[in-house]
Design a protein around this motif. Structure first.
Motif, PDB file in Angstrom:
ATOM      1  N   PRO A 174      18.542 -18.229  17.273  1.00  0.00           N
ATOM      2  CA  PRO A 174      19.520 -18.945  16.443  1.00  0.00           C
ATOM      3  C   PRO A 174      20.953 -18.539  16.748  1.00  0.00           C
ATOM      4  O   PRO A 174      21.859 -19.376  16.761  1.00  0.00           O
ATOM      5  N   SER A 179      23.814 -20.988  18.097  1.00  0.00           N
ATOM      6  CA  SER A 179      24.945 -21.217  17.203  1.00  0.00           C
ATOM      7  C   SER A 179      26.275 -20.902  17.877  1.00  0.00           C
ATOM      8  O   SER A 179      27.237 -21.678  17.785  1.00  0.00           O
ATOM      9  N   SER A 212      10.091 -23.660  11.618  1.00  0.00           N
ATOM     10  CA  SER A 212      11.536 -23.496  11.709  1.00  0.00           C
ATOM     11  C   SER A 212      11.916 -22.446  12.741  1.00  0.00           C
ATOM     12  O   SER A 212      11.337 -21.362  12.800  1.00  0.00           O
ATOM     13  N   TYR A 213      12.926 -22.783  13.563  1.00  0.00           N
ATOM     14  CA  TYR A 213      13.463 -21.851  14.553  1.00  0.00           C
ATOM     15  C   TYR A 213      14.882 -21.419  14.191  1.00  0.00           C
ATOM     16  O   TYR A 213      15.588 -20.861  15.002  1.00  0.00           O
ATOM     17  N   SER A 214      15.276 -21.688  12.954  1.00  0.00           N
ATOM     18  CA  SER A 214      16.577 -21.228  12.475  1.00  0.00           C
ATOM     19  C   SER A 214      16.404 -19.881  11.782  1.00  0.00           C
ATOM     20  O   SER A 214      15.287 -19.387  11.620  1.00  0.00           O
ATOM     21  N   SER A 215      17.492 -19.270  11.371  1.00  0.00           N
ATOM     22  CA  SER A 215      17.420 -17.969  10.708  1.00  0.00           C
ATOM     23  C   SER A 215      16.898 -18.135   9.288  1.00  0.00           C
ATOM     24  O   SER A 215      17.330 -19.026   8.556  1.00  0.00           O
ATOM     25  N   TYR A 258       8.675 -19.307   9.457  1.00  0.00           N
ATOM     26  CA  TYR A 258       9.844 -19.109  10.307  1.00  0.00           C
ATOM     27  C   TYR A 258       9.522 -18.223  11.508  1.00  0.00           C
ATOM     28  O   TYR A 258       8.786 -17.247  11.391  1.00  0.00           O
TER      29      TYR A 258
END
Length: 355
Positions: free
Chosen positions: A230, A234, A287-290, A315
């Motif tokens: 992430p 980002s 999910s691959y987000s934080s 996650y």
């Protein structure tokens, strides 16, 4: 026969088997006598806590799913190696070197340090950290204590020769070195291919120092896709799922590390080396987000006392760069008993323990 004594019926057999199984577990002996951990924040379980560094996580929400709460582990629960030592049959986790006084060091020690690398200068802009060279020196201290505890040098050498030495390091040599041209000159000095060669050559020398100190069973890890975190997406993202230049930098490292493992197995015939690649089945992880809120002066780390996501088991990533407890368990299970050469070659952890 006493009429009051009656043969046990078939219905009692499952209960007996369960009791026998519990007895076996109670008497279980770990598959290896000890497990030593060298690495970075993926493996650190408290060595950075007392350092003057921006890379420490002994605060909530880290450890939200760990019984002891925040311990210095860089996720919500357990590290990959926490799972592996349980698979190997150890009752307790390996203590961090920084807190090993009074602990059972005969079963192993964790030397890993967040922000550390193969190269000594890696991560120096983040403050205190323990590079691999220093981790190896710390192991020499532990060897001296083990030798004293066991009474003689030959007993200690026999003990150490049956232990697993886990070495998972190298990500920071890219994230906190090569891809920071504002702070380090490595990217001006080397092409990605040349840098990978330099890193693997130095790692080879470091592994041989451990070998000369008595190590005979090595689990050496390749790098994951560091451009897909992430934080990478980002800060450096271009709208694509991964930052290609990061992955194109780290992939040559794996391409050079695997032949090194083959070479070491060929040249050091009384030792066993295996090459492991952190991967696994992501089914169920959506999910691959934080999972936690990141930012502030620590960038990729969770904001202190922030509220993380509720569905943590779905996650892949806990913060900007570190995986969740769930992902660590998936990866640990894969490399422990995987028969896939792309995950473990020439053998998995379970087989390494048996050799």
């Amino acid at each position: 026969m006493d009429s009051k004594l009656k043969p046990l019926g078939l219905a009692a057999i499952p209960l007996l088997l369960a009791l026998l199984n519990l007895q076996n577990l109670a008497n279980a002996v770990p598959q290896v006598p000890c497990y030593f951990i060298f690495g970075d924040s993926l493996s650190d379980n408290g060595n950075n806590n007392k350092l003057v560094t921006t890379v420490k996580v002994n605060y909530p929400p880290y450890g939200i799913d760990f019984p002891q709460g925040p311990t210095g582990r860089f996720n919500n629960g357990r590290t990959l190696h926490d799972f592996i030592v349980k698979f190997l049959g150890f009752e307790d986790y390996m203590p961090p070197f920084a807190e090993s006084e009074g602990k059972n060091i005969l079963s192993g020690v964790n030397y890993a340090s967040g922000a550390s690398g193969i190269r000594d200068e890696t991560g120096q802009h983040r403050g205190g950290r323990i590079p691999l060279n220093e981790q190896i020196k710390n192991h020499q201290t532990i060897i001296s204590k083990i030798t004293t505890s066991m009474g003689n040098d030959s007993a200690a050498k026999s003990h150490l020769s049956r232990c697993i030495y886990s070495v998972q390091i190298g990500s920071n040599d890219y994230i906190n070195n090569y891809f920071r041209p504002d702070l380090y000159n490595t990217s001006q000095t080397y092409t990605p291919q040349e840098y990978a060669t330099v890193l693997v050559r130095q790692l080879s020398d470091q592994l041989k120092i451990l070998y000369d100190s008595g190590a005979r069973k090595f689990a050496v890890y390749g790098l994951g896709l560091i451009g897909c975190t992430p934080d990478a997406r980002s800060v450096h993202g271009t709208g694509t799922p991964c930052v290609d230049k990061f992955n194109e930098g780290s992939i040559p490292f794996n391409e050079r590390l695997k032949p090194l493992i083959d070479q070491l197995n060929h040249n050091l015939t009384d030792a066993k080396f295996t090459f492991l690649v952190p991967s696994g089945n992501t089914t169920g992880l959506v999910s691959y987000s934080s999972c936690c809120q990141t930012g502030g002066h620590n960038g990729e780390l969770c904001l202190p006392d922030s509220k993380p996501c509720d569905n943590r088991k779905q996650y892949v990533f806990w913060d900007g760069v570190h995986p969740t407890d769930t992902w660590n368990e998936i990866v640990a299970k894969a490399i422990y008993d995987s028969e896939k050469p792309e995950e473990a070659q020439p053998f998995n952890i379970q087989k390494l323990a048996q050799l």
